[in-house]
Design a protein around this motif. Structure first.
Motif, PDB file in Angstrom:
ATOM      1  N   LEU A 275       0.441  -1.167   0.114  1.00  0.00           N
ATOM      2  CA  LEU A 275       0.014  -0.340  -0.055  1.00  0.00           C
ATOM      3  C   LEU A 275       1.304   1.508   0.269  1.00  0.00           C
ATOM      4  O   LEU A 275       0.401   2.620   0.585  1.00  0.00           O
ATOM      5  CB  LEU A 275      -1.121   0.019   1.171  1.00  0.00           C
ATOM      6  N   ASP A 276       1.959   1.381  -0.153  1.00  0.00           N
ATOM      7  CA  ASP A 276       3.223   2.912  -0.409  1.00  0.00           C
ATOM      8  C   ASP A 276       3.154   2.703  -1.564  1.00  0.00           C
ATOM      9  O   ASP A 276       3.836   2.924  -2.500  1.00  0.00           O
ATOM     10  CB  ASP A 276       4.235   1.980  -0.124  1.00  0.00           C
ATOM     11  N   TYR A 277       2.077   1.663  -3.033  1.00  0.00           N
ATOM     12  CA  TYR A 277       2.047   1.757  -4.359  1.00  0.00           C
ATOM     13  C   TYR A 277       2.175   4.025  -4.031  1.00  0.00           C
ATOM     14  O   TYR A 277       1.414   4.889  -3.775  1.00  0.00           O
ATOM     15  CB  TYR A 277       1.398   1.183  -5.168  1.00  0.00           C
ATOM     16  N   LYS A 278       2.624   3.857  -6.082  1.00  0.00           N
ATOM     17  CA  LYS A 278       2.875   5.917  -6.313  1.00  0.00           C
ATOM     18  C   LYS A 278       0.884   5.998  -6.834  1.00  0.00           C
ATOM     19  O   LYS A 278       1.372   7.492  -6.776  1.00  0.00           O
ATOM     20  CB  LYS A 278       4.017   6.040  -6.733  1.00  0.00           C
ATOM     21  N   ASN A 279       1.082   4.819  -7.780  1.00  0.00           N
ATOM     22  CA  ASN A 279       0.164   5.413  -8.873  1.00  0.00           C
ATOM     23  C   ASN A 279      -1.261   5.474  -8.396  1.00  0.00           C
ATOM     24  O   ASN A 279      -1.882   4.515  -8.372  1.00  0.00           O
ATOM     25  CB  ASN A 279       0.235   4.122  -9.818  1.00  0.00           C
ATOM     26  N   PRO A 280      -2.017   6.563  -8.283  1.00  0.00           N
ATOM     27  CA  PRO A 280      -3.612   6.595  -8.262  1.00  0.00           C
ATOM     28  C   PRO A 280      -4.328   6.113  -9.199  1.00  0.00           C
ATOM     29  O   PRO A 280      -5.117   6.079  -8.426  1.00  0.00           O
ATOM     30  CB  PRO A 280      -3.649   8.070  -7.576  1.00  0.00           C
ATOM     31  N   TRP A 281      -3.744   5.899 -10.529  1.00  0.00           N
ATOM     32  CA  TRP A 281      -4.817   4.948 -11.232  1.00  0.00           C
ATOM     33  C   TRP A 281      -4.870   3.682 -10.834  1.00  0.00           C
ATOM     34  O   TRP A 281      -5.860   2.688 -11.463  1.00  0.00           O
ATOM     35  CB  TRP A 281      -4.014   5.611 -12.679  1.00  0.00           C
TER      36      TRP A 281
END
Length: 562
Positions: A275-281
């Motif tokens: 849940l540290d991913y960067k892409n809001p898409w």
């Protein structure tokens, strides 16, 4: 009406006293209860123990892979096989695959790191194991109250934890009492053990109140999206354990798949994304559906039928994010504290072990006539345990993956494969993290959009049909348990800056942006009845504006065979 106003009008609450109150009938909470009763029987003493469970029964809300290391359950019940514990399918083989869009490379057996070797472990439905633990606990005299949420921590005049209060029942959506209103009950204990699972509602409050995470790395989380399938007999490979890395994740996003063959032609599979991913898409649910289309995964499922679905947040920070686990009057165990070993993708053995350790400390304290102090012997015992040594070996796991999947894979190989072969049990270096997961999300304009294919209804599915097979249900006329600190934030900030990521990171279709008919403006609609209690929104919301609170007891998913 506020809780204080309800108490003023309908109070006081009824109260029940116990030696030990346990919040959560998962593997950790039930193991703590069982150990307390075992110790009392051995000493010829009595000890009163109650366990609160927000699900309809023990195991109803339990979601895990799961490959289970039997080390802890063997300590709890050395004769678990004779007692009929549902650990029926030993692991027969491990496969570790690195996926590209169309291909896969299998890791040679001799190169598979120690953390992914599963010889001696069992492929289980953890909800079924939990139900069995509940039966053992009740046989020993533990009181279990299913369908009751622990909604509030109770404190004495000195600020020590003295128990919990269950949630009020029979409130309408506006929070006003209906004809069916029932005031919550106080369950008071000399000690209260919190075993709520990852991102526990009350555990989160206790960590903040007592500053238990001071000086620690921020906790890190992942979301696991899971399905259970029944496959044709000729595709069943009981005991096969498959883990994948690579596609569909890019190099900067932590994620991987698991696929485990149970007995009875069942296959449990899922995808885990940090849940540290960067892409809001990005949509974790859609990534899991896309992953199933890979030839290496599709081959296990074609001709089969999906029979259940679920999702749950996972603590992944490990030893460096572990908070202080005791405070005046209570303790945190299992994933409520964050004991899961992310490198092994295993937490049930840690939950059972920490439940036992906390129980032993609480039993000694009760027998000594103490109450509401700190159970310091619990963390002291953890420091001397095999679990502490295990978590120390993998303490850098998530930190390396923060630097990208290439670095993460390389350093995991060094720390979990090379160092053990050199006789080095623990890495001689430590890597730290500084940011909480919600801070990593980048503005939508800076990140590439992701075009997800439409589901075919055979191999891939949409959210709503998935929620349906999770057996999720909430009474419609109750206050929303997904609350907003500021109702204007979703549109003003989340939608404007991040393109409304809550509509994608939620795996149950709870959040959607809809247009107001009057002026065509946007608003956030919260479909709380769909919530599978995964806690992702409470963790990933970039403004930390969403707060998950307990719904009425018995609501939520009702997982079968998961």
């Amino acid at each position: 009406m506020t809780s204080a106003e309800l108490l003023a009008q309908f109070g006081p609450r009824d109260s029940m006293d116990y030696d030990v109150v346990i919040v959560g009938a998962g593997p950790g909470g039930l193991s703590a209860a069982i150990r307390l009763k075992q110790l009392a029987a051995k000493a010829g003493k009595e000890i009163s123990v109650v366990v609160l469970e927000k699900g309809s029964e023990p195991g109803a809300h339990i979601l895990s892979g799961a490959v289970m290391d039997p080390i802890a359950i063997t300590e709890l019940f050395p004769n678990w096989k004779e007692l009929g514990a549902p650990l029926n399918q030993p692991v027969t083989a491990d496969e570790v695959l690195f996926l590209t869009k169309d291909g896969a490379t299998a890791t040679p057996q001799w190169l598979i790191p120690e953390c992914l070797h599963n010889h001696g472990n069992y492929v289980v439905a953890l909800g079924t194991v939990t139900k069995w633990l509940g039966e053992q606990a009740e046989a020993l005299g533990v009181e279990i109250f299913p369908g009751f949420t622990a909604a509030e921590v109770l404190y004495d005049e000195q600020g020590n934890v003295r128990g919990v209060a269950t949630g009020n029942m029979g409130l309408n959506k506006e929070g006003e009492p209906t004809d069916e209103f029932q005031l919550g009950m106080e369950l008071c204990g000399k000690y209260t053990i919190f075993a709520e699972g990852a991102r526990g509602h009350l555990g989160k409050q206790l960590i903040a109140r007592f500053k238990l995470d001071e000086g620690k790395d921020p906790q890190s989380y992942a979301i696991g999206v899971k399905e259970l399938w029944e496959v044709p007999a000729d595709k069943a490979k009981p005991g096969l354990v498959v883990h994948t890395a690579g596609w569909p994740m890019d190099n900067d996003t932590y994620g991987g798949g698991f696929l485990y063959h149970l007995e009875g032609n069942k296959v449990t599979l899922g995808f885990v994304i940090g849940l540290d991913y960067k892409n809001p898409w990005l949509s974790p649910f859609e990534e899991m559906q896309r992953w199933k289309t890979h030839p290496s995964i599709r081959a296990h499922l074609e001709g089969g039928k999906r029979i259940s679905y679920g999702a749950r947040a996972i603590t992944a920070g490990g030893l460096l994010s572990l908070p202080k686990t005791v405070f005046p009057g209570g303790a945190l165990i299992g994933c409520d504290a964050g004991y899961l070993n992310a490198s092994r993708i295993k937490g049930s053995h840690a939950a059972i072990k920490t439940g036992m350790l906390a129980a032993e400390a609480a039993f000694d304290a009760v027998q000594a006539g103490r109450q509401h102090d700190e159970l310091t012997s619990y963390p002291a015992a953890f420091e001397q345990s095999w679990l502490r040594a295990e978590l120390d070996r993998s303490r850098n796991f998530k930190q390396w993956f923060k630097k990208g999947n290439t670095v993460g894979s390389l350093m995991t190989g060094i720390e979990q494969w090379l160092l053990p072969k050199l006789g080095i049990k623990s890495p001689p270096w430590t890597i730290h993290r500084a940011q909480a997961d919600h801070l990593y999300l980048r503005p939508a304009a800076e990140m590439p959009k992701i075009d997800y294919p439409k589901p075919d209804g055979k191999l891939t599915f949409d959210r709503l049909s998935s929620v349906f097979v999770s057996n999720t249900n909430h009474a419609e006329n109750q206050p929303a348990h997904l609350t907003l600190k500021d109702p204007s934030v979703p549109v003003k900030i989340n939608l404007a800056k991040y393109a409304g990521p809550e509509s994608r990171y939620c795996p149950a279709g709870v959040y959607e942006f809809v247009k107001n008919e009057a002026d065509n403006s946007e608003r956030l609609q919260i479909n709380a009845q769909n919530c599978v209690h995964c806690k992702t929104c409470d963790i990933k919301d970039p403004t930390q504006n969403i707060v998950w609170v307990t719904p009425e007891g018995g609501g939520g998913p009702n997982y079968a065979g998961m």
